[in-house]
Design a protein around this motif. Structure first.
Motif, mmCIF file in Angstrom:
data_model
loop_
_atom_site.group_PDB
_atom_site.id
_atom_site.type_symbol
_atom_site.label_atom_id
_atom_site.label_comp_id
_atom_site.label_asym_id
_atom_site.label_seq_id
_atom_site.Cartn_x
_atom_site.Cartn_y
_atom_site.Cartn_z
ATOM 1 N N ALA A 1 0.829 -1.203 0.000
ATOM 2 C CA ALA A 1 0.000 0.000 0.000
ATOM 3 C C ALA A 1 0.865 1.255 0.000
ATOM 4 O O ALA A 1 0.619 2.207 -0.755
ATOM 5 C CB ALA A 1 -0.927 -0.007 1.221
ATOM 6 N N VAL A 2 1.896 1.252 0.834
ATOM 7 C CA VAL A 2 2.805 2.399 0.883
ATOM 8 C C VAL A 2 3.517 2.572 -0.454
ATOM 9 O O VAL A 2 3.684 3.695 -0.950
ATOM 10 C CB VAL A 2 3.830 2.223 2.022
ATOM 11 N N GLN A 3 3.922 1.451 -1.049
ATOM 12 C CA GLN A 3 4.594 1.515 -2.344
ATOM 13 C C GLN A 3 3.673 2.069 -3.430
ATOM 14 O O GLN A 3 4.098 2.859 -4.278
ATOM 15 C CB GLN A 3 5.087 0.122 -2.732
ATOM 16 N N LEU A 4 2.413 1.657 -3.403
ATOM 17 C CA LEU A 4 1.447 2.173 -4.371
ATOM 18 C C LEU A 4 1.269 3.680 -4.226
ATOM 19 O O LEU A 4 1.284 4.424 -5.205
ATOM 20 C CB LEU A 4 0.092 1.476 -4.186
ATOM 21 N N MET A 5 1.092 4.125 -2.982
ATOM 22 C CA MET A 5 0.895 5.554 -2.746
ATOM 23 C C MET A 5 2.131 6.356 -3.138
ATOM 24 O O MET A 5 2.025 7.428 -3.738
ATOM 25 C CB MET A 5 0.544 5.798 -1.275
ATOM 26 N N ALA A 6 3.311 5.822 -2.824
ATOM 27 C CA ALA A 6 4.551 6.525 -3.168
ATOM 28 C C ALA A 6 4.696 6.652 -4.682
ATOM 29 O O ALA A 6 5.058 7.720 -5.196
ATOM 30 C CB ALA A 6 5.754 5.781 -2.575
ATOM 31 N N GLY A 7 4.399 5.566 -5.407
ATOM 32 C CA GLY A 7 4.473 5.613 -6.865
ATOM 33 C C GLY A 7 3.500 6.615 -7.456
ATOM 34 O O GLY A 7 3.832 7.348 -8.395
ATOM 35 N N GLY A 8 2.295 6.664 -6.904
ATOM 36 C CA GLY A 8 1.301 7.619 -7.375
ATOM 37 C C GLY A 8 1.716 9.056 -7.108
ATOM 38 O O GLY A 8 1.556 9.938 -7.962
ATOM 39 N N MET A 9 2.276 9.306 -5.917
ATOM 40 C CA MET A 9 2.717 10.661 -5.571
ATOM 41 C C MET A 9 3.859 11.119 -6.478
ATOM 42 O O MET A 9 3.888 12.268 -6.923
ATOM 43 C CB MET A 9 3.173 10.690 -4.106
ATOM 44 N N LEU A 10 4.799 10.215 -6.775
ATOM 45 C CA LEU A 10 5.917 10.576 -7.641
ATOM 46 C C LEU A 10 5.459 10.858 -9.068
ATOM 47 O O LEU A 10 6.038 11.697 -9.753
ATOM 48 C CB LEU A 10 6.960 9.455 -7.635
ATOM 49 N N SER A 11 4.416 10.148 -9.510
ATOM 50 C CA SER A 11 3.890 10.390 -10.863
ATOM 51 C C SER A 11 3.176 11.733 -10.942
ATOM 52 O O SER A 11 3.288 12.454 -11.930
ATOM 53 C CB SER A 11 2.935 9.255 -11.254
ATOM 54 N N LEU A 12 2.438 12.082 -9.889
ATOM 55 C CA LEU A 12 1.727 13.352 -9.868
ATOM 56 C C LEU A 12 2.638 14.539 -9.593
ATOM 57 O O LEU A 12 2.448 15.629 -10.126
ATOM 58 C CB LEU A 12 0.604 13.309 -8.822
#
Length: 213
Positions: free
Chosen positions: A196-207
């Protein structure tokens, strides 16, 4: 290249198994099936596994199109899905079923149903919002048709494991007991929290690419 594809597939399978957590649903499954014959229990286990496979395979092939229809980008969906997975994982640390997957009202309704295989067992207990979110994100990362076919094959494999666990729910429940099942649920919760943390981190870096600097 082949090794990378295999590693990604293995990570996906571990994540999906963790969020489905068929071991954690054994007490609910046995409770809802109380008083029914062994043949009916096995039929329900098979129908549940088939429904799980259908829902998640559909998510692989059609999930991203649904997001595009509503104008939702994958980065935002990764963040939202990560938050949902983290909520579910936190509940798993307490060896509980998250309200995001199954509410008390749904439990009462399920107890009155003759067939529980599709609702609530397959959806939302197993292939619920969290599992669907994770599947759509992984399908987006898959390379072409071959990548999605690999994901679909992995989902079918996981569905077979779900069927085996539910088919053997009674002996597994007796052998592991409440403590064993709770330990397994907490381990799955830890894996899920990390994803879950990895998913959120990836999304934040993309945005917000600037966060990487």
């Amino acid at each position: 290249m082949l090794y990378t594809a295999f590693a990604e597939q293995l990570t996906f399978l571990i994540g999906i198994f963790a969020i489905l957590n068929p071991l954690g649903t054994i007490p609910i499954f046995l409770g809802l099936m109380a008083g029914r014959s062994s043949d009916e229990l096995r039929r329900t286990a098979l129908k549940t596994a088939i429904a799980v496979a259908v829902v998640l395979v559909l998510s692989v092939w059609a999930g991203e199109s649904v997001l595009m229809f509503f104008g939702i980008g994958i980065p935002a969906f990764r963040i939202g899905g990560g938050i949902l997975l983290l909520i579910i994982a936190i509940a798993m640390f307490d060896a509980k079923i998250s309200m995001a997957r199954h509410t008390p009202a749904e439990q009462v309704e399920a107890e009155l149903k003759d067939d529980i295989s599709v609702v609530p067992m397959a959806v939302p207990l197993l292939a619920g919002p969290g599992a669907i979110s994770l599947t759509i994100v992984d399908a987006h990362q898959a390379v072409g048709w071959s990548g999605k076919l690999m994901l679909s094959a992995g989902i079918i494999l996981i569905a077979v494991i779900v069927w085996a666990v539910l088919w053997l729910a009674e002996p597994i429940g007796k052998r592991l007991g409440t403590t064993g099942l709770n330990i397994a649920t907490r381990i799955m919760g830890l894996i899920l929290a990390a994803m879950a943390v990895q998913l959120m981190a990836g999304g934040m870096l993309s945005l917000f690419p600037g966060l990487a600097h």
